[in-house]
Design an enzyme around this catalytic site. Structure first.
Site, mmCIF file in Angstrom:
data_model
loop_
_atom_site.group_PDB
_atom_site.id
_atom_site.type_symbol
_atom_site.label_atom_id
_atom_site.label_comp_id
_atom_site.label_asym_id
_atom_site.label_seq_id
_atom_site.Cartn_x
_atom_site.Cartn_y
_atom_site.Cartn_z
ATOM 1 N N GLU A 209 0.772 -1.169 0.184
ATOM 2 C CA GLU A 209 0.036 -0.003 0.122
ATOM 3 C C GLU A 209 0.777 1.229 -0.130
ATOM 4 O O GLU A 209 1.688 1.366 1.051
ATOM 5 C CB GLU A 209 -0.871 -0.044 1.282
ATOM 6 C CG GLU A 209 -1.941 -1.143 1.323
ATOM 7 C CD GLU A 209 -2.742 -1.244 2.593
ATOM 8 O OE1 GLU A 209 -3.653 -2.126 2.648
ATOM 9 O OE2 GLU A 209 -2.276 -0.501 3.469
ATOM 10 N N HIS A 212 0.797 3.742 3.114
ATOM 11 C CA HIS A 212 0.633 3.236 4.482
ATOM 12 C C HIS A 212 2.303 3.191 5.036
ATOM 13 O O HIS A 212 2.966 2.751 4.628
ATOM 14 C CB HIS A 212 -0.001 1.881 4.291
ATOM 15 C CG HIS A 212 -0.124 1.243 5.541
ATOM 16 N ND1 HIS A 212 -1.271 0.762 6.024
ATOM 17 C CD2 HIS A 212 0.884 0.884 6.658
ATOM 18 C CE1 HIS A 212 -1.340 0.115 7.161
ATOM 19 N NE2 HIS A 212 0.039 0.075 7.668
#
Length: 230
Positions: A209, A212
């Site tokens: 991600e 993140h």
């Protein structure tokens, strides 16, 4: 990728070692609002509204705030101040996430008839595929050291626009991987710009991600919190 499980504790053994704090308020948990450090930091706290993969306000989000443990907030403020010298700024989507919010995600994932957000968030997956690899009952966000965010480029008069990262926030699929092969060179360069800025202050990216990041070492790596965001 493990989106909403995003930073899952990773294994059954590790999860068994994590305990839930008895704190009932953010103050008791040691969580602070990032705006006490950077009053004008850009925020779009997705789970406090309806613009998210569930399509409704998420349990535990009573206000659109970014709460973090104090050392994490301090480090994130340093990232923001360093970026501003280069006409860049952060934009925050999520920070501390109550354990009850993660439980809400799991309930949603079990409801296979609710497909309202499929076109935007998981166009190439059947919803039944989200549980396990993408959504799980424990999230690292609940430890107060993880943030989801992006980068903006700003003009001299502080007009800012988000950089093109290749996917939206909370996109379930391989294009969200930080080093995804199916994004453009410019999109990859923008992701690298964010990664480098965060890494300088000790934040480690979750490679599946691009948005993140978790501060390393975590201040409370074995403690989950379930106080509301308010």
């Amino acid at each position: 990728m493990a989106l909403v499980a995003c930073l899952l504790i990773g294994s059954a053994h590790a999860a068994a070692q994590v305990t839930r704090s008895s704190a009932r308020t953010a103050v008791e948990a040691g969580l602070v609002d990032i705006r006490t450090q950077v009053p004008d930091i850009a925020e779009d706290i997705k789970y406090a509204g309806r613009d998210n993969f569930v399509g409704t306000r998420i349990d535990g989000y009573l206000a659109p705030k970014c709460l973090l443990l104090q050392p994490v907030a301090d480090a994130l403020a340093r990232v923001e101040h360093e970026l501003r010298a280069r006409h860049l700024r952060l934009k925050i989507w999520d920070c501390y996430r109550p354990a009850r919010a993660v439980a809400h995600f799991v309930r949603w994932a079990h409801d296979l008839g609710d497909l309202r957000t499929k076109p935007q968030h998981y166009p190439d997956l059947h919803k039944s595929q989200l549980l396990g690899d993408y959504i799980a009952p424990v999230s690292g966000h609940s430890r107060g050291a993880t943030v989801d965010l992006t980068l903006q480029r700003c003009t001299a008069d502080d007009a800012c626009a988000a950089l093109d990262m290749g996917t939206d926030f909370d996109f379930f699929g391989t294009r969200a991987h930080t080093d995804a092969a199916d994004v453009t060179a410019k999109q990859h360069a923008n992701r690298q710009l964010l990664l480098d800025a965060m890494a300088r202050e000790g934040f480690r990216n979750y490679p599946l991600e691009w948005w993140h990041y978790t501060l390393q070492p975590e201040p409370t790596p074995h403690t989950l919190y379930d106080v509301p965001v308010q």
